[in-house]
Scaffold this motif. Structure first.
Motif, PDB file in Angstrom:
ATOM      1  N   VAL A  29       2.304 -12.338  23.359  1.00 24.01           N
ATOM      2  CA  VAL A  29       2.969 -13.606  23.058  1.00 24.01           C
ATOM      3  C   VAL A  29       1.929 -14.717  23.067  1.00 24.01           C
ATOM      4  O   VAL A  29       1.246 -14.939  24.073  1.00 24.01           O
ATOM      5  CB  VAL A  29       4.076 -13.911  24.082  1.00 24.01           C
ATOM      6  N   LEU A  30       1.806 -15.405  21.946  1.00 25.10           N
ATOM      7  CA  LEU A  30       0.924 -16.569  21.820  1.00 25.10           C
ATOM      8  C   LEU A  30       1.782 -17.823  21.934  1.00 25.10           C
ATOM      9  O   LEU A  30       2.695 -18.032  21.134  1.00 25.10           O
ATOM     10  CB  LEU A  30       0.210 -16.527  20.465  1.00 25.10           C
ATOM     11  N   THR A  31       1.528 -18.626  22.957  1.00 17.18           N
ATOM     12  CA  THR A  31       2.300 -19.859  23.135  1.00 17.18           C
ATOM     13  C   THR A  31       1.669 -20.991  22.320  1.00 17.18           C
ATOM     14  O   THR A  31       0.503 -20.912  21.913  1.00 17.18           O
ATOM     15  CB  THR A  31       2.390 -20.234  24.617  1.00 17.18           C
ATOM     16  N   LEU A  56       4.163 -11.993  19.001  1.00 15.95           N
ATOM     17  CA  LEU A  56       5.113 -13.088  18.830  1.00 15.95           C
ATOM     18  C   LEU A  56       4.329 -14.389  18.874  1.00 15.95           C
ATOM     19  O   LEU A  56       3.570 -14.629  19.817  1.00 15.95           O
ATOM     20  CB  LEU A  56       6.154 -13.058  19.944  1.00 15.95           C
ATOM     21  N   LEU A  57       4.483 -15.218  17.866  1.00 13.28           N
ATOM     22  CA  LEU A  57       3.676 -16.433  17.784  1.00 13.28           C
ATOM     23  C   LEU A  57       4.449 -17.543  17.084  1.00 13.28           C
ATOM     24  O   LEU A  57       5.407 -17.272  16.339  1.00 13.28           O
ATOM     25  CB  LEU A  57       2.365 -16.164  17.068  1.00 13.28           C
ATOM     26  N   PRO A  58       4.054 -18.805  17.291  1.00 11.69           N
ATOM     27  CA  PRO A  58       4.753 -19.906  16.630  1.00 11.69           C
ATOM     28  C   PRO A  58       4.726 -19.751  15.112  1.00 11.69           C
ATOM     29  O   PRO A  58       3.698 -19.355  14.532  1.00 11.69           O
ATOM     30  CB  PRO A  58       3.970 -21.137  17.086  1.00 11.69           C
ATOM     31  N   ARG A  59       5.809 -20.075  14.468  1.00 10.55           N
ATOM     32  CA  ARG A  59       5.913 -19.889  13.023  1.00 10.55           C
ATOM     33  C   ARG A  59       4.816 -20.656  12.281  1.00 10.55           C
ATOM     34  O   ARG A  59       4.249 -20.154  11.307  1.00 10.55           O
ATOM     35  CB  ARG A  59       7.306 -20.347  12.557  1.00 10.55           C
ATOM     36  N   ASN A  60       4.492 -21.843  12.779  1.00 14.56           N
ATOM     37  CA  ASN A  60       3.487 -22.640  12.069  1.00 14.56           C
ATOM     38  C   ASN A  60       2.055 -22.168  12.336  1.00 14.56           C
ATOM     39  O   ASN A  60       1.110 -22.738  11.800  1.00 14.56           O
ATOM     40  CB  ASN A  60       3.637 -24.117  12.418  1.00 14.56           C
ATOM     41  N   ALA A  61       1.887 -21.136  13.186  1.00 14.33           N
ATOM     42  CA  ALA A  61       0.548 -20.623  13.479  1.00 14.33           C
ATOM     43  C   ALA A  61       0.247 -19.312  12.759  1.00 14.33           C
ATOM     44  O   ALA A  61      -0.835 -18.748  12.933  1.00 14.33           O
ATOM     45  CB  ALA A  61       0.387 -20.426  14.989  1.00 14.33           C
ATOM     46  N   LEU A  62       1.180 -18.820  11.940  1.00 11.72           N
ATOM     47  CA  LEU A  62       1.005 -17.519  11.296  1.00 11.72           C
ATOM     48  C   LEU A  62      -0.284 -17.435  10.487  1.00 11.72           C
ATOM     49  O   LEU A  62      -1.094 -16.518  10.668  1.00 11.72           O
ATOM     50  CB  LEU A  62       2.201 -17.217  10.384  1.00 11.72           C
ATOM     51  N   GLU A  63      -0.490 -18.378   9.608  1.00  7.45           N
ATOM     52  CA  GLU A  63      -1.659 -18.322   8.721  1.00  7.45           C
ATOM     53  C   GLU A  63      -2.957 -18.466   9.504  1.00  7.45           C
ATOM     54  O   GLU A  63      -3.914 -17.705   9.286  1.00  7.45           O
ATOM     55  CB  GLU A  63      -1.547 -19.418   7.657  1.00  7.45           C
ATOM     56  N   ALA A  64      -2.993 -19.409  10.433  1.00 10.18           N
ATOM     57  CA  ALA A  64      -4.214 -19.616  11.216  1.00 10.18           C
ATOM     58  C   ALA A  64      -4.534 -18.391  12.063  1.00 10.18           C
ATOM     59  O   ALA A  64      -5.698 -17.994  12.206  1.00 10.18           O
ATOM     60  CB  ALA A  64      -4.057 -20.852  12.107  1.00 10.18           C
ATOM     61  N   PHE A  65      -3.494 -17.771  12.638  1.00 10.49           N
ATOM     62  CA  PHE A  65      -3.733 -16.600  13.479  1.00 10.49           C
ATOM     63  C   PHE A  65      -4.206 -15.413  12.638  1.00 10.49           C
ATOM     64  O   PHE A  65      -5.109 -14.678  13.043  1.00 10.49           O
ATOM     65  CB  PHE A  65      -2.462 -16.233  14.247  1.00 10.49           C
ATOM     66  N   ALA A  66      -3.638 -15.215  11.475  1.00 10.04           N
ATOM     67  CA  ALA A  66      -4.068 -14.122  10.604  1.00 10.04           C
ATOM     68  C   ALA A  66      -5.535 -14.285  10.215  1.00 10.04           C
ATOM     69  O   ALA A  66      -6.316 -13.321  10.228  1.00 10.04           O
ATOM     70  CB  ALA A  66      -3.185 -14.063   9.360  1.00 10.04           C
ATOM     71  N   THR A  67      -5.928 -15.503   9.880  1.00 11.42           N
ATOM     72  CA  THR A  67      -7.333 -15.767   9.536  1.00 11.42           C
ATOM     73  C   THR A  67      -8.233 -15.530  10.741  1.00 11.42           C
ATOM     74  O   THR A  67      -9.325 -14.953  10.621  1.00 11.42           O
ATOM     75  CB  THR A  67      -7.477 -17.209   9.031  1.00 11.42           C
ATOM     76  N   ALA A  68      -7.790 -15.943  11.910  1.00 10.24           N
ATOM     77  CA  ALA A  68      -8.571 -15.738  13.123  1.00 10.24           C
ATOM     78  C   ALA A  68      -8.714 -14.255  13.445  1.00 10.24           C
ATOM     79  O   ALA A  68      -9.775 -13.803  13.903  1.00 10.24           O
ATOM     80  CB  ALA A  68      -7.908 -16.470  14.291  1.00 10.24           C
ATOM     81  N   CYS A  69      -7.662 -13.472  13.198  1.00 12.37           N
ATOM     82  CA  CYS A  69      -7.732 -12.018  13.417  1.00 12.37           C
ATOM     83  C   CYS A  69      -8.742 -11.379  12.479  1.00 12.37           C
ATOM     84  O   CYS A  69      -9.486 -10.463  12.864  1.00 12.37           O
ATOM     85  CB  CYS A  69      -6.358 -11.385  13.219  1.00 12.37           C
ATOM     86  N   PRO A  75       1.992  -5.966  13.530  1.00 13.81           N
ATOM     87  CA  PRO A  75       2.991  -6.901  13.002  1.00 13.81           C
ATOM     88  C   PRO A  75       2.908  -8.261  13.695  1.00 13.81           C
ATOM     89  O   PRO A  75       2.686  -8.346  14.908  1.00 13.81           O
ATOM     90  CB  PRO A  75       4.325  -6.213  13.330  1.00 13.81           C
ATOM     91  N   LEU A  76       3.088  -9.323  12.918  1.00 15.87           N
ATOM     92  CA  LEU A  76       3.157 -10.692  13.442  1.00 15.87           C
ATOM     93  C   LEU A  76       4.589 -11.183  13.272  1.00 15.87           C
ATOM     94  O   LEU A  76       5.106 -11.258  12.151  1.00 15.87           O
ATOM     95  CB  LEU A  76       2.197 -11.615  12.690  1.00 15.87           C
ATOM     96  N   VAL A  77       5.230 -11.506  14.391  1.00 14.61           N
ATOM     97  CA  VAL A  77       6.642 -11.894  14.388  1.00 14.61           C
ATOM     98  C   VAL A  77       6.732 -13.366  14.798  1.00 14.61           C
ATOM     99  O   VAL A  77       6.423 -13.717  15.942  1.00 14.61           O
ATOM    100  CB  VAL A  77       7.450 -11.016  15.365  1.00 14.61           C
ATOM    101  N   PRO A  78       7.139 -14.247  13.900  1.00 17.97           N
ATOM    102  CA  PRO A  78       7.175 -15.676  14.237  1.00 17.97           C
ATOM    103  C   PRO A  78       8.403 -16.041  15.066  1.00 17.97           C
ATOM    104  O   PRO A  78       9.461 -15.413  14.970  1.00 17.97           O
ATOM    105  CB  PRO A  78       7.244 -16.355  12.868  1.00 17.97           C
ATOM    106  N   TYR A  79       8.232 -17.067  15.901  1.00 18.71           N
ATOM    107  CA  TYR A  79       9.365 -17.623  16.646  1.00 18.71           C
ATOM    108  C   TYR A  79       9.337 -19.141  16.495  1.00 18.71           C
ATOM    109  O   TYR A  79       8.324 -19.729  16.121  1.00 18.71           O
ATOM    110  CB  TYR A  79       9.319 -17.204  18.119  1.00 18.71           C
TER     111      TYR A  79
END
Length: 472
Positions: free
Chosen positions: A226-228, A259-272, A356-360
């Protein structure tokens, strides 16, 4: 010619030999236990290169460095911890006595169970055999170990080394396929520890129940990370990607989804993607990147990917170029963006390099998501808010937790390892591992003059006054 590992025809004879030996020596001295632990450590140290090569042969490729850090070092540390503390663990422990029974005194005597069965998997074949074995030896037990048929090179090598270092009345190694595993789990051990899948764990428990054998089940499941909202995205990606891709995701406590904030999906994918390329700069050809164990698992994983793609899930490869190829059955890691819950990828443990990346939309929603699913073996919570961390720990259940990293709670010998329900039953490591393979025998010592004479018939006035006092 060296004799091969035990065949099924040897199983009953080996069991009877070890069982009889355990009954003939019900409480081995610490010197005996220490000697067994030292021989186990010496076996690993003297043959590290051979064991690393055998494990790599079974996978198709796994770097020696990865085997050292994930199998060799934890195995030696488990033994070292048992050697350091085992003598104190086995001492009788004082226990309080009810005031009504004074001057009697009570204690707990840690007594070996006798003969322990250990069923080890293929993904960390050395550590997941030696870890529980260290606990069993420290507790004064003898052991039979069943190694996976999917790690035959390691099984042959480890069996040969054990036969040279241990008397068959102390420890035997058993190999073979599903039929042999079923026969092994049906033996009337004093305790049986199984590490593997939930599905097989159910069969092991059913077989053990026929003999009322107590079991420890170390299973798996879908462990969330879980990424807060306020946490550093790149730092989280670095640590989650490492936990996911080490051993190519073939780890029971690997983060199964994020599980990560919906607005962080793109940034987190790039960081991965950045994190994966730093860890494995040559992609699939990186010498430190592990193969999938065999083509059966390779095909299972590619089928999961194909099914997700057909369902319209967006895929984000973490290596440039070919996403997968038959290069010693290696698979390049892929992120799956916001997959629906009903696809196969989200139903069962992945056990591979898919993430899998699941937004919340808020943290409470993430906690609800976790609690709506079977209790996982591990939880990884990335947060800087101490109050929220505490709330999350109290609001969720998991076999173990690492805050702001992945995997490493498993490497702490003073922390028990074990799951809950579908992710496992019971625990071991360190002192709690010693106690898993021990009967804490309660003993009451009654002196010559004892107050219990006052509660024997014939019951009279003195008895009535005493009972009145006891009921206050």
């Amino acid at each position: 010619m060296d004799r091969p590992p035990l065949f099924s025809s040897d199983l009953q004879a080996a069991y009877e030999h070890l069982h009889a030996a355990s009954r003939a020596e019900p409480y081995p001295a610490w010197s005996i236990r220490r000697d067994r632990l030292r021989r186990l450590a010496a076996l690993i140290r003297a043959n590290e290169t051979l064991l690393c090569q055998a494990i790599s042969d079974d996978f198709g490729h796994r770097s020696a460095a990865e085997t050292q850090v994930l199998d060799v070092v934890p195995s030696l540390e488990a033994i070292r911890h048992a050697l350091r503390h085992g003598a104190s663990w086995m001492r009788p422990r004082r226990a309080s006595t009810s005031i009504w029974f004074w001057p009697a005194r009570a204690q707990l005597l840690p007594q070996p169970l006798g003969l322990v069965g250990i069923i080890a998997p293929w993904n960390y074949p050395l550590y997941l055999a030696v870890g529980p074995l260290a606990s069993a030896f420290a507790a004064g037990n003898r052991a039979m170990v069943k190694l996976s048929e999917f790690s035959p090179a390691f099984g042959a090598q480890f069996s040969r080394l054990v036969r040279a270092a241990f008397d068959p009345a102390e420890l035997v190694i058993f190999t073979g396929g599903a039929d042999e595993a079923a026969a092994f789990s049906s033996l009337p051990f004093d305790h049986l520890l199984f590490t593997g899948s939930t599905a097989v764990g159910k069969r092991v428990m059913a077989a053990a129940s026929a003999n009322l054998v107590p079991v420890t089940l170390e299973l798996g499941g879908k462990s969330p990370a879980v990424l807060t909202p306020e946490f550093d995205v790149q730092l989280a990606a670095d640590r989650i990607v490492y936990g996911k891709l080490v051993n190519a995701g073939q780890t029971c406590v690997a983060p199964d989804y994020v599980l990560l904030p919906r607005n962080a999906l793109e940034a987190f994918a790039t960081a991965c993607e950045r994190a994966a390329r730093r860890l494995y700069p040559q992609g699939l050809r990186s010498p430190d990147y592990c193969s999938i164990i065999d083509m059966r698992h390779y095909s299972r994983l590619t089928a999961l990917q194909a099914h997700a793609h057909a369902a319209g899930v967006k895929l984000h490869p973490l290596f440039a170029g070919t996403q997968h190829m038959d290069l010693q059955h290696r698979l390049a890691p892929v992120l799956f963006i916001d997959p629906p819950d009903d696809i196969a990828l989200m139903q069962d443990e992945i056990f591979g390099p898919w993430l899998p990346l699941v937004p919340y939309d808020n943290v409470e929603q993430a906690i609800t998501y976790i609690n709506a699913r079977p209790r996982p073996l591990a939880l990884y919570w990335f947060d800087r808010d101490k109050r929220r961390i505490g709330q999350a720990l109290r609001a969720t259940h998991a076999g173990g937790v690492t805050v702001n990293d992945t995997l490493f709670h498993v490497a702490q010998d003073d922390l028990p390892f074990g799951g809950i329900g579908p992710s496992g039953m019971g625990q071991y490591h360190g002192r709690l591992g010693f106690e898993t393979f021990t009967k804490l025998k309660p003993v009451l010592y009654q002196p010559r003059l004892a107050g219990t004479a006052l509660v024997r018939p014939p019951y009279g006035k003195a008895f009535a006054r005493l009972i009145a006092m006891m009921k206050r």
